[in-house]
Design a protein around this motif. Structure first.
Motif, PDB file in Angstrom:
ATOM      1  N   LYS A 297     -46.121   0.689 -41.089  1.00  0.00           N
ATOM      2  CA  LYS A 297     -45.292   0.875 -39.897  1.00  0.00           C
ATOM      3  C   LYS A 297     -43.828   1.146 -40.194  1.00  0.00           C
ATOM      4  O   LYS A 297     -43.132   1.765 -39.385  1.00  0.00           O
ATOM      5  N   SER A 298     -43.311   0.690 -41.355  1.00  0.00           N
ATOM      6  CA  SER A 298     -41.860   0.793 -41.565  1.00  0.00           C
ATOM      7  C   SER A 298     -41.520   0.773 -43.041  1.00  0.00           C
ATOM      8  O   SER A 298     -42.380   0.579 -43.902  1.00  0.00           O
TER       9      SER A 298
ATOM     10  N   GLU B  73     -42.889 -14.334 -46.187  1.00  0.00           N
ATOM     11  CA  GLU B  73     -44.068 -14.227 -45.330  1.00  0.00           C
ATOM     12  C   GLU B  73     -43.808 -13.234 -44.211  1.00  0.00           C
ATOM     13  O   GLU B  73     -42.776 -13.286 -43.532  1.00  0.00           O
ATOM     14  N   GLY B  74     -44.714 -12.299 -44.058  1.00  0.00           N
ATOM     15  CA  GLY B  74     -44.579 -11.312 -42.989  1.00  0.00           C
ATOM     16  C   GLY B  74     -43.851 -10.051 -43.394  1.00  0.00           C
ATOM     17  O   GLY B  74     -43.835  -9.078 -42.630  1.00  0.00           O
ATOM     18  N   GLN B  75     -43.205 -10.050 -44.574  1.00  0.00           N
ATOM     19  CA  GLN B  75     -42.509  -8.829 -44.995  1.00  0.00           C
ATOM     20  C   GLN B  75     -43.481  -7.688 -45.236  1.00  0.00           C
ATOM     21  O   GLN B  75     -43.241  -6.556 -44.824  1.00  0.00           O
ATOM     22  N   ALA B  76     -44.561  -7.998 -45.965  1.00  0.00           N
ATOM     23  CA  ALA B  76     -45.582  -6.983 -46.227  1.00  0.00           C
ATOM     24  C   ALA B  76     -46.580  -6.970 -45.080  1.00  0.00           C
ATOM     25  O   ALA B  76     -46.893  -8.012 -44.492  1.00  0.00           O
ATOM     26  N   GLY B  77     -47.066  -5.779 -44.756  1.00  0.00           N
ATOM     27  CA  GLY B  77     -47.993  -5.654 -43.644  1.00  0.00           C
ATOM     28  C   GLY B  77     -49.425  -5.852 -44.069  1.00  0.00           C
ATOM     29  O   GLY B  77     -49.777  -5.777 -45.253  1.00  0.00           O
ATOM     30  N   ALA B  78     -50.296  -6.121 -43.097  1.00  0.00           N
ATOM     31  CA  ALA B  78     -51.720  -6.220 -43.388  1.00  0.00           C
ATOM     32  C   ALA B  78     -52.230  -4.872 -43.884  1.00  0.00           C
ATOM     33  O   ALA B  78     -51.804  -3.821 -43.420  1.00  0.00           O
ATOM     34  N   GLY B  79     -53.121  -4.933 -44.878  1.00  0.00           N
ATOM     35  CA  GLY B  79     -53.623  -3.699 -45.453  1.00  0.00           C
ATOM     36  C   GLY B  79     -52.722  -3.216 -46.577  1.00  0.00           C
ATOM     37  O   GLY B  79     -52.160  -3.995 -47.346  1.00  0.00           O
ATOM     38  N   GLY B  80     -52.551  -1.893 -46.684  1.00  0.00           N
ATOM     39  CA  GLY B  80     -51.830  -1.312 -47.809  1.00  0.00           C
ATOM     40  C   GLY B  80     -50.328  -1.362 -47.678  1.00  0.00           C
ATOM     41  O   GLY B  80     -49.758  -1.205 -46.595  1.00  0.00           O
ATOM     42  N   ASN B  81     -49.651  -1.593 -48.818  1.00  0.00           N
ATOM     43  CA  ASN B  81     -48.193  -1.596 -48.916  1.00  0.00           C
ATOM     44  C   ASN B  81     -47.794  -0.880 -50.197  1.00  0.00           C
ATOM     45  O   ASN B  81     -48.569  -0.825 -51.159  1.00  0.00           O
ATOM     46  N   MET B  82     -46.568  -0.360 -50.213  1.00  0.00           N
ATOM     47  CA  MET B  82     -46.095   0.345 -51.405  1.00  0.00           C
ATOM     48  C   MET B  82     -44.711  -0.147 -51.796  1.00  0.00           C
ATOM     49  O   MET B  82     -43.833  -0.315 -50.945  1.00  0.00           O
TER      50      MET B  82
END
Length: 573
Positions: free
Chosen positions: A403-404, A430-439
């Motif tokens: 999302k961002s 906590e909450g910085q990375a989103g559910a699913g994929g992150n880069m």
């Protein structure tokens, strides 16, 4: 420490007293020309390149007993023969080293029908002081023991049978000796440490012993380890395989780069993560300060499968070795090391230099559960020589979710020394990375006129998921196993991503063999039902006598938890 001195060319057999823990033998070789010849290499004036004839002569010395013209054995349990070979190698290294050559004994315990027996074998260590006061070390290593266990009947006749090991691993030893000869007078930004391991064919015993003696102060000095093992078979086409893990990926990148520029006719295949039954894995297993280690080998099959048809047989002889390929691989390593001496600083950030930690433990997997306290380390590395004296590099680290995008870090750092890193550790809240994929995207910029922009950005993907489960099932097929255990299958039903270590034991608990499965170990293992041929994953296993055996599974989940499972299977011959 117990120091013993042996005259040049004399056998060490029978001269080693009872060993105290940590005992080290220092070889001071008598260079009197009248002393018996050990074949020391004399460096010809102006010679700087690895020579094919020299490689061939070293492999001949290792695989053939020149006094009898018979094939040698370099099996670790043949003490007298291994002492002779250790003496030959110590003599060669003494002609190159800046200080005494250390011959370090360690014990090997084996169980036979007649009872338990203890053997002595030796690692050989020599330092080439090429830098001065930096204290940094680049290690070149190879194992010098051999086996003929894949030859029919050899395991019952090892006390008298040959094990010439021309390719495995006479070629690796010869390459390391030749590279050391060529670099002995170079002015480098680090020193070289040469180590020859014994006991590799008995589950890496020599390198495990070496690493066990290397505490954090020792590990802190080591820039990296380049291990050379089996570089002389080209039946599938010439080339070189580099076996690496994530932490050692930077070394693989440099090897690829040097090969592409200076050895374009030598294709490079990188296996990352590589298999765990080679000596590099002993360094990967070290706790505390991590040590980067890679192995260079001949072209291998999928997952690191050995293609050379004569490995671990009495037919592993010189006639089956491609010395042109071995020479090219040795020159690649020589060019990599010597090329650093006059290079400017070159700052790089690699994908493998983005490393994840969970509760302070480096994670091989990149899947985490919701709420896990994940730390990301970004390592900015100098792959050139000069330290940059006052130069700086700017680092920017961004987190990109579905999302961002958000800025995690931005700042300047001093340019590190050759092959060293400047590190930034970032805690993901906590909450910085989103559910699913992150880069994670790491970018650097420098003020270096010759900076290569191709290695200034690195990307790494991880995921946050709701994880659960473990091992739903495990078994040997068929059970009972009939005939050769190497042809049986080991099967697991895995509920989620994990790595596993499997040991086969007798009912009395005597260790027989082990296997490592999972991406962290270089053997792809996906959730679901998978089966593996025992001969491909268990080291050195061929036949077992009829009876019942235990197997123990250690499962390492991505959240750092460890679980153990036990099973049994029978063998009928």
């Amino acid at each position: 420490m117990h120091d013993y001195v042996f005259p040049k060319g004399r056998s060490m057999t029978g001269r080693i007293p009872a060993l105290a823990a940590g005992a080290v033998i220092l070889i001071a070789v008598n260079t009197n020309p009248a002393a018996p010849d050990t074949g020391d290499l004399e460096r010809a004036p102006g010679t700087v390149a690895v020579e094919r004839d020299s490689l061939e002569s070293i492999v001949e010395l290792l695989s053939i007993d020149t006094s009898t013209t018979e094939l040698r054995t370099r099996y670790s349990l043949r003490e007298a023969e291994m002492e002779d070979v250790a003496g030959l190698l110590a003599g060669r290294l003494d002609a190159l080293a800046s200080s005494s050559v250390s011959v370090v004994p360690f014990l090997i315990e084996r169980h036979f029908a007649s009872g338990d027996t203890t053997f002595i074998s030796w690692n050989i260590v020599a330092d080439l002081d090429l830098c001065g006061d930096s204290g940094d070390l680049l290690m070149l290593t190879a194992h010098y023991d051999a086996t003929g266990s894949r030859t029919a009947g050899w395991s019952n006749e090892w006390q008298t049978a040959s094990a010439p090991g021309a390719d495995d691993n006479g070629t690796g030893v010869a390459a390391v000796l030749e590279i050391a000869r060529c670099l002995q007078s170079e002015d480098l930004p680090f020193d070289l440490r040469i180590v020859f391991f014994s006991g590799e064919e008995l589950d890496r015993l020599g390198s495990i012993d070496f690493v066990s003696r290397c505490d954090d102060a020792c590990a802190e000095k080591i820039l990296g380890v380049i291990n050379m093992d089996m570089i002389g078979y080209s039946g599938a086409g010439r080339g070189v395989t580099v076996m690496s893990d994530e932490f050692s990926g930077w070394l693989a990148y440099i090897i690829e780069d040097v090969a592409g520029k200076l050895h374009p006719d030598l294709p490079v295949t990188v296996i990352r993560p590589g298999p765990w039954n080679w000596d590099h894995a002993s360094f990967w297993e070290k706790t505390g300060i991590a040590v980067s280690a890679v192995t260079l080998a001949e072209p291998l099959g999928e997952g690191g499968r050995i293609l050379y048809p004569y490995y671990h047989t009495v037919d592993d002889v010189m006639e089956n070795v491609d010395f042109d390929q071995a020479t090219e691989i040795a020159r690649l390593v020589e060019d990599l090391i010597s090329g650093v001496k006059d290079s400017p600083p070159e700052i790089a950030v690699f994908d493998t230099d983005i490393i994840y930690y969970l509760n302070g433990v480096e994670m091989s997997g990149r899947r985490f559960a919701e709420g896990d306290p994940v730390t990301v380390a970004v390592k900015v590395r100098n792959i050139g020589a000069a330290s940059g004296t006052g130069g700086q590099v700017a680092l920017t680290v961004n987190l990109e979710t579905v999302k961002s995008s958000s800025l995690l870090y931005e700042g300047d750092m001093e340019i590190p020394g050759p092959f060293r890193t400047a590190d930034v550790f970032i805690d993901l809240g906590e909450g910085q990375a989103g559910a699913g994929g992150n880069m994670i995207r790491a970018s650097i910029s420098t003020y270096l006129a010759e900076d290569d922009p191709s290695n200034n950005t690195a990307l790494s993907v991880f995921s946050i998921e709701a994880l659960s489960g473990g091992l739903a099932g495990h078994n040997f097929r068929p059970n009972p196993v009939e005939g050769n255990i190497a042809d049986a299958m080991f099967c697991v039903n895995l509920e989620t991503d994990a790595d596993m270590h499997v040991e086969i034991l007798t009912l009395e608990g005597e260790f027989i063999s082990s296997a490592n499965l999972g991406y962290g170990f270089g053997v792809p293992l996906n959730p679901g039902y998978s089966c593996f041929r025992c001969g491909d994953i268990f080291n050195g296993i061929e036949r077992l006598v009829s009876g019942v055996y235990i197997y123990r599974i250690s499962l390492f989940a991505v959240d750092g938890e460890k679980a153990e499972y036990l099973g049994r299977f029978a063998v009928v011959n």
